[in-house]
Design an enzyme around this catalytic site. Sequence first.
Site, PDB file in Angstrom:
ATOM      1  N   HIS A  58       0.864  -1.181   0.000  1.00  0.00           N
ATOM      2  CA  HIS A  58       0.000   0.000   0.000  1.00  0.00           C
ATOM      3  C   HIS A  58       0.904   1.236   0.000  1.00  0.00           C
ATOM      4  O   HIS A  58       1.363   1.677   1.049  1.00  0.00           O
ATOM      5  CB  HIS A  58      -0.894   0.028   1.245  1.00  0.00           C
ATOM      6  CG  HIS A  58      -1.856  -1.111   1.343  1.00  0.00           C
ATOM      7  ND1 HIS A  58      -3.147  -1.039   0.851  1.00  0.00           N
ATOM      8  CD2 HIS A  58      -1.733  -2.351   1.885  1.00  0.00           C
ATOM      9  CE1 HIS A  58      -3.778  -2.186   1.080  1.00  0.00           C
ATOM     10  NE2 HIS A  58      -2.939  -2.996   1.709  1.00  0.00           N
ATOM     11  N   ARG A  60       0.090   4.292  -1.085  1.00  0.00           N
ATOM     12  CA  ARG A  60      -0.670   5.515  -0.754  1.00  0.00           C
ATOM     13  C   ARG A  60      -0.627   6.587  -1.830  1.00  0.00           C
ATOM     14  O   ARG A  60      -1.018   7.734  -1.579  1.00  0.00           O
ATOM     15  CB  ARG A  60      -0.151   6.120   0.562  1.00  0.00           C
ATOM     16  CG  ARG A  60       0.046   5.140   1.714  1.00  0.00           C
ATOM     17  CD  ARG A  60      -1.204   4.409   2.084  1.00  0.00           C
ATOM     18  NE  ARG A  60      -1.048   3.614   3.309  1.00  0.00           N
ATOM     19  CZ  ARG A  60      -1.932   2.740   3.739  1.00  0.00           C
ATOM     20  NH1 ARG A  60      -3.036   2.523   3.045  1.00  0.00           N
ATOM     21  NH2 ARG A  60      -1.727   2.076   4.855  1.00  0.00           N
ATOM     22  N   HIS A 182      -9.439  -9.853   0.638  1.00  0.00           N
ATOM     23  CA  HIS A 182      -9.255  -9.667   2.072  1.00  0.00           C
ATOM     24  C   HIS A 182     -10.433 -10.386   2.721  1.00  0.00           C
ATOM     25  O   HIS A 182     -11.574  -9.948   2.608  1.00  0.00           O
ATOM     26  CB  HIS A 182      -9.275  -8.168   2.416  1.00  0.00           C
ATOM     27  CG  HIS A 182      -9.200  -7.870   3.877  1.00  0.00           C
ATOM     28  ND1 HIS A 182      -8.245  -7.037   4.414  1.00  0.00           N
ATOM     29  CD2 HIS A 182      -9.965  -8.258   4.934  1.00  0.00           C
ATOM     30  CE1 HIS A 182      -8.419  -6.935   5.718  1.00  0.00           C
ATOM     31  NE2 HIS A 182      -9.468  -7.673   6.060  1.00  0.00           N
ATOM     32  N   ASP A 311       2.241  -6.786   2.897  1.00  0.00           N
ATOM     33  CA  ASP A 311       1.120  -5.919   3.287  1.00  0.00           C
ATOM     34  C   ASP A 311       1.674  -4.622   3.886  1.00  0.00           C
ATOM     35  O   ASP A 311       1.174  -4.119   4.893  1.00  0.00           O
ATOM     36  CB  ASP A 311       0.190  -6.617   4.271  1.00  0.00           C
ATOM     37  CG  ASP A 311      -1.152  -5.895   4.439  1.00  0.00           C
ATOM     38  OD1 ASP A 311      -1.404  -4.912   3.708  1.00  0.00           O
ATOM     39  OD2 ASP A 311      -1.938  -6.308   5.310  1.00  0.00           O
ATOM     40  N   HIS A 315       1.407   4.388   7.939  1.00  0.00           N
ATOM     41  CA  HIS A 315       0.593   5.541   8.315  1.00  0.00           C
ATOM     42  C   HIS A 315       1.503   6.539   9.028  1.00  0.00           C
ATOM     43  O   HIS A 315       2.653   6.213   9.377  1.00  0.00           O
ATOM     44  CB  HIS A 315      -0.540   5.133   9.256  1.00  0.00           C
ATOM     45  CG  HIS A 315      -1.506   4.155   8.664  1.00  0.00           C
ATOM     46  ND1 HIS A 315      -2.497   4.523   7.793  1.00  0.00           N
ATOM     47  CD2 HIS A 315      -1.622   2.807   8.816  1.00  0.00           C
ATOM     48  CE1 HIS A 315      -3.189   3.453   7.435  1.00  0.00           C
ATOM     49  NE2 HIS A 315      -2.675   2.410   8.031  1.00  0.00           N
ATOM     50  N   PRO A 329      -5.136   0.889  10.990  1.00  0.00           N
ATOM     51  CA  PRO A 329      -4.520  -0.440  10.936  1.00  0.00           C
ATOM     52  C   PRO A 329      -3.489  -0.539   9.825  1.00  0.00           C
ATOM     53  O   PRO A 329      -3.702  -0.071   8.715  1.00  0.00           O
ATOM     54  CB  PRO A 329      -5.716  -1.360  10.654  1.00  0.00           C
ATOM     55  CG  PRO A 329      -6.670  -0.499   9.882  1.00  0.00           C
ATOM     56  CD  PRO A 329      -6.484   0.912  10.390  1.00  0.00           C
ATOM     57  N   GLY A 330      -2.351  -1.124  10.147  1.00  0.00           N
ATOM     58  CA  GLY A 330      -1.330  -1.307   9.122  1.00  0.00           C
ATOM     59  C   GLY A 330       0.074  -1.293   9.700  1.00  0.00           C
ATOM     60  O   GLY A 330       0.359  -0.540  10.637  1.00  0.00           O
TER      61      GLY A 330
END
Length: 435
Positions: A58, A60, A182, A311, A315, A329-330
């Site tokens: 991810h 972003r 997911h 994954d 953030h 979450p992450g």
Amino acid sequence: MNDLLLKNCKLIDKSGLYYIGINNTKIAEISKQPLKSDDEIDVMGKIVLPGLIDPHVHFRDPGLTYKEDFKTGSLAAAHGGFTCVLDMPNTVPSTNTAKNFKEKKKIVAKKSVIDFGLHAGVNNLKELEKIAKLNPASFKIFMDLYDPIEIEEIFKNISLINNNNNNNSNNELKKPIPLTLHCENKETIEENTIRYKELIHNNEDMTSHYSDARPSMAESTAVFYAQLLAFKHKVPIHICHISTKHALKILNPVANSFIDFTTEITPHHLFFDNTAYKKFGTLVKTNPPLRPKGKNITTDDLSNIDMIGTDHAPHSLDEKQKGLWDSSPGIPNLETALPLLLTQVNRGNMDIKLIPKLMSQNPAKRFNIANKGKIGIGYDADFCIIDLKKEGKFNIDTFYSKAEYSPFENWKYQGIATMTISHGNVIIIDDEYQN
């Protein structure tokens, strides 16, 4: 004459040392005998792996680049030994329209220092048909955002698209586009989240109950339903970040020989159970959550899965510290994944041959990535050169990701990527970007 020569290479499936000749970005020769080249790199007996492929990041970009962008994300990937990444569609805007998909691809092409692919979001059938022509890695859905009827409608549409692609391909059989999932059941999560919010409010001492709010049953239920729909609609599926032994057992390949599926696990589900909340709090909040010891995935399960996806989901630090329910979450993983696994190799907990299988070969095969995943003549000259003996501690100050946190910080490792080469170009040497 080759453009570049790697000499004194150790290949894990061969004895002795090898020369690898690179010409026009491809592997041209592999030989035990010296080869000619304009330039050469002496690997000095280190292990040369095919460039790693991460099927699940991810980055972003666009829309949330204060968390990560494709320049910093791809640098982090290269630092970790990856030469190709597949980015998820939940950016701003989401890549669930052909217009957004094209725009994101343009943005990414200008920033990425390694190869990339894009997973696409889902939309109406018309948009899905348009996106399918743009060669997405897959279509991705978060099952926790849809009810069962909506999920089946998505399966139906993907089946229609794959059938239409083959019918319109002038007798050239095209590989079907997989559906990446997911797997968490929406109803189960909603009911349990309401219950635990009433019980514990935002008490940080009870962070481990986040795992109860999104219980193992939510994952197992969704995995079972996905299998049924995959069989019914003949859609290939890829199950992301499996977190429990039970979900993995449901996906037993012998019991499910009639569906086309692959499985993925993450480093955080592999190396943490939900006791990690006591030390790290919401820094290890992720979906699906960490599982109780005994129910969680471990290195003993590696032979039963198809690939490892990081994954990588960074953030801002503020977003990770907003309390039990409001924290994002992450977990960022790109720069720690390989050393964590090589450490397990050194400890005798896994076979090193699993690394190219789970992190190169299988991702390339599942997501139809041509000329990657293997060290062979004609393949892209993508390499991850590792020093299996090098020891150290993770220090996020040396990381390229914008993430300012990692639960693996200060963990000791033995084994790390010392050089990453993409298309015959050296990207990283000993932590330094070769721009």
